[in-house]
Write a protein that holds these residues in place. Structure first.
Motif, PDB file in Angstrom:
ATOM      1  N   UNK A  18     -18.099  12.510  20.951  1.00 29.57           N
ATOM      2  CA  UNK A  18     -17.133  13.231  20.127  1.00 29.57           C
ATOM      3  C   UNK A  18     -15.700  12.926  20.572  1.00 29.57           C
ATOM      4  N   UNK A  19     -14.741  13.277  19.723  1.00 32.70           N
ATOM      5  CA  UNK A  19     -13.329  13.064  20.033  1.00 32.70           C
ATOM      6  C   UNK A  19     -12.625  14.401  20.231  1.00 32.70           C
ATOM      7  N   UNK A  20     -11.550  14.348  21.007  1.00 34.72           N
ATOM      8  CA  UNK A  20     -10.741  15.541  21.234  1.00 34.72           C
ATOM      9  C   UNK A  20      -9.274  15.139  21.267  1.00 34.72           C
ATOM     10  N   UNK A  21      -8.448  15.977  20.649  1.00 31.20           N
ATOM     11  CA  UNK A  21      -7.009  15.736  20.709  1.00 31.20           C
ATOM     12  C   UNK A  21      -6.237  17.014  20.509  1.00 31.20           C
ATOM     13  N   UNK A  22      -4.957  16.942  20.834  1.00 28.00           N
ATOM     14  CA  UNK A  22      -4.048  18.071  20.677  1.00 28.00           C
ATOM     15  C   UNK A  22      -3.252  17.913  19.393  1.00 28.00           C
ATOM     16  N   UNK A  23      -3.083  19.009  18.661  1.00 22.07           N
ATOM     17  CA  UNK A  23      -2.201  19.032  17.495  1.00 22.07           C
ATOM     18  C   UNK A  23      -1.204  20.154  17.717  1.00 22.07           C
ATOM     19  N   UNK A  24       0.054  19.796  17.901  1.00 16.95           N
ATOM     20  CA  UNK A  24       1.051  20.731  18.412  1.00 16.95           C
ATOM     21  C   UNK A  24       2.361  20.663  17.641  1.00 16.95           C
ATOM     22  N   UNK A  25       3.105  21.759  17.728  1.00 14.34           N
ATOM     23  CA  UNK A  25       4.466  21.726  17.216  1.00 14.34           C
ATOM     24  C   UNK A  25       5.408  21.007  18.158  1.00 14.34           C
ATOM     25  N   UNK A  26       4.978  20.780  19.382  1.00 14.27           N
ATOM     26  CA  UNK A  26       5.816  20.071  20.353  1.00 14.27           C
ATOM     27  C   UNK A  26       6.007  18.615  19.943  1.00 14.27           C
ATOM     28  N   UNK A  27       7.162  18.057  20.338  1.00 13.55           N
ATOM     29  CA  UNK A  27       7.369  16.625  20.225  1.00 13.55           C
ATOM     30  C   UNK A  27       6.649  15.910  21.355  1.00 13.55           C
ATOM     31  N   UNK A  28       6.550  14.586  21.244  1.00 11.00           N
ATOM     32  CA  UNK A  28       5.789  13.817  22.233  1.00 11.00           C
ATOM     33  C   UNK A  28       6.313  13.973  23.656  1.00 11.00           C
ATOM     34  N   UNK A  29       7.624  13.860  23.908  1.00  9.51           N
ATOM     35  CA  UNK A  29       8.088  13.984  25.299  1.00  9.51           C
ATOM     36  C   UNK A  29       7.699  15.308  25.936  1.00  9.51           C
ATOM     37  N   UNK A  30       7.821  16.390  25.189  1.00  6.98           N
ATOM     38  CA  UNK A  30       7.471  17.705  25.710  1.00  6.98           C
ATOM     39  C   UNK A  30       5.978  17.825  25.956  1.00  6.98           C
ATOM     40  N   UNK A  31       5.182  17.345  25.006  1.00  5.33           N
ATOM     41  CA  UNK A  31       3.728  17.462  25.146  1.00  5.33           C
ATOM     42  C   UNK A  31       3.200  16.588  26.265  1.00  5.33           C
ATOM     43  N   UNK A  32       3.702  15.370  26.386  1.00  2.38           N
ATOM     44  CA  UNK A  32       3.200  14.475  27.428  1.00  2.38           C
ATOM     45  C   UNK A  32       3.613  14.977  28.802  1.00  2.38           C
ATOM     46  N   UNK A  33       4.743  15.662  28.897  1.00  6.39           N
ATOM     47  CA  UNK A  33       5.147  16.268  30.169  1.00  6.39           C
ATOM     48  C   UNK A  33       4.137  17.338  30.587  1.00  6.39           C
ATOM     49  N   UNK A  34       3.679  18.126  29.624  1.00  8.92           N
ATOM     50  CA  UNK A  34       2.652  19.133  29.913  1.00  8.92           C
ATOM     51  C   UNK A  34       1.364  18.475  30.394  1.00  8.92           C
ATOM     52  N   UNK A  35       0.973  17.399  29.733  1.00 11.77           N
ATOM     53  CA  UNK A  35      -0.276  16.722  30.078  1.00 11.77           C
ATOM     54  C   UNK A  35      -0.183  16.074  31.450  1.00 11.77           C
ATOM     55  N   UNK A  36       0.950  15.488  31.759  1.00 11.96           N
ATOM     56  CA  UNK A  36       1.111  14.855  33.069  1.00 11.96           C
ATOM     57  C   UNK A  36       1.134  15.893  34.195  1.00 11.96           C
ATOM     58  N   UNK A  37       1.585  17.106  33.887  1.00 13.55           N
ATOM     59  CA  UNK A  37       1.599  18.159  34.900  1.00 13.55           C
ATOM     60  C   UNK A  37       0.195  18.694  35.173  1.00 13.55           C
ATOM     61  N   UNK A  38      -0.630  18.743  34.138  1.00 12.86           N
ATOM     62  CA  UNK A  38      -2.011  19.231  34.264  1.00 12.86           C
ATOM     63  C   UNK A  38      -2.906  18.306  33.444  1.00 12.86           C
ATOM     64  N   UNK A  39      -3.255  17.133  33.994  1.00 12.65           N
ATOM     65  CA  UNK A  39      -3.942  16.081  33.230  1.00 12.65           C
ATOM     66  C   UNK A  39      -5.313  16.509  32.687  1.00 12.65           C
ATOM     67  N   UNK A  40      -5.623  15.999  31.502  1.00 11.11           N
ATOM     68  CA  UNK A  40      -6.948  16.179  30.908  1.00 11.11           C
ATOM     69  C   UNK A  40      -7.202  15.013  29.957  1.00 11.11           C
ATOM     70  N   UNK A  41      -8.449  14.820  29.600  1.00 16.48           N
ATOM     71  CA  UNK A  41      -8.839  13.721  28.724  1.00 16.48           C
ATOM     72  C   UNK A  41      -8.482  14.046  27.274  1.00 16.48           C
ATOM     73  N   UNK A  42      -8.073  13.029  26.539  1.00 14.06           N
ATOM     74  CA  UNK A  42      -7.845  13.214  25.103  1.00 14.06           C
ATOM     75  C   UNK A  42      -7.921  11.848  24.407  1.00 14.06           C
ATOM     76  N   UNK A  43      -8.088  11.901  23.078  1.00 12.82           N
ATOM     77  CA  UNK A  43      -8.210  10.674  22.283  1.00 12.82           C
ATOM     78  C   UNK A  43      -7.035  10.447  21.352  1.00 12.82           C
ATOM     79  N   UNK A  44      -6.253  11.485  21.092  1.00  7.03           N
ATOM     80  CA  UNK A  44      -5.088  11.368  20.204  1.00  7.03           C
ATOM     81  C   UNK A  44      -4.191  12.565  20.435  1.00  7.03           C
ATOM     82  N   UNK A  45      -2.927  12.424  20.033  1.00 10.69           N
ATOM     83  CA  UNK A  45      -1.969  13.521  20.044  1.00 10.69           C
ATOM     84  C   UNK A  45      -1.288  13.574  18.681  1.00 10.69           C
TER      85      UNK A  45
END
Length: 245
Positions: A33-60
């Motif tokens: 299966x696939x998993x991704x985040x769909x957010x109101x955040x822009x990419x820089x903000x969202x990727x900063x969150x992911x880099x702070x607390x890493x997890x697997x994903x397939x798309x943003x």
């Protein structure tokens, strides 16, 4: 194959990114299966969150469905608004009492509504350069009620080019036609899959379109309007993965 598209704040990141959550996500993806985040955040903000607390994903899917990225940070889909609309629109936001405006584009810009000295990385509206486009403009008010009033003002004056999406006391303003449901349809076009593959998970008002459109789960702590639309209500994203796997 199933595709979970989850909001980030208050949904996937409710109660933190725990080891159990990451282990459950890994099992979900290993099952095909696939998993991704769909957010109101822009990419820089969202990727900063992911880099702070890493997890697997397939798309943003960022900017409320307006821009889709793969795991390498490459844009797979994008909706733009003419940059000429930015200055007059922000002038109105400031006239209506909004304290700032964040422009999401290739290089984000933060504009503050003040004559006081400003912090590094902020600019005055008078210093805003000409920009070719933007994907989203975000602002906030002190209360949810005040934000709702600004939403109505934006609808009244700019409905031909912009759509306001409220998320608590924050407002994301996107080009006409952009919302999280349309973002998921665009995702299906670029990665493959069908309508029945999508499972939308969210908690707040800007999740409304995708929760209403697709098979969906709402967080127990979410707003009442979202819980009323969802097919299921859960306490944690891991419940969704365990049930659907």
């Amino acid at each position: 194959m199933k595709i979970i598209a989850s909001d980030y704040d208050g949904t996937f990141n409710r109660n933190g990114i725990t080891e159990y959550k990451k282990e459950t996500l890994s099992r979900w993806r290993k099952a095909g299966n696939l998993f991704g985040i769909i957010s109101g955040r822009g990419y820089p903000s969202l990727i900063e969150c992911i880099e702070s607390h890493p997890f697997e994903y397939d798309f943003l899917v960022c900017n409320n469905g307006g821009v889709i990225y793969n795991t390498d940070g490459k844009i797979m889909f994008e909706v733009r608004c003419d940059g000429a609309n930015a200055r007059p629109f922000i002038e109105d936001l400031f006239l209506w009492g909004c304290p700032m405006a964040h422009i999401d584009k290739d290089i984000p810009i933060r504009i503050v509504n003040t004559t006081d000295p400003i912090d590094e990385g902020e600019i005055y509206l008078s210093d805003l350069p000409e920009i070719e486009y933007f994907n989203q403009i975000s602002t906030y008010l002190d209360t949810v009620e005040a934000a709702a009033e600004i939403v109505e003002k934006i609808k009244d004056k700019y409905s031909n080019i912009l759509i306001p999406l409220q998320n608590g006391n924050c407002i994301d303003i996107v080009p006409v036609g952009v919302n999280k449901a349309q973002g998921l349809y665009s995702l299906l076009e670029v990665i493959g899959g069908t309508y029945d593959d999508i499972i939308a998970v969210g908690d707040d008002i800007n999740d409304t379109h995708m929760i209403a459109e697709f098979r969906s789960y709402a967080m127990e702590n979410g707003v009442d309007s979202i819980k009323a639309l969802a097919d299921y209500i859960v306490k944690d994203i891991t419940e969704v993965m365990n049930k659907e796997i």
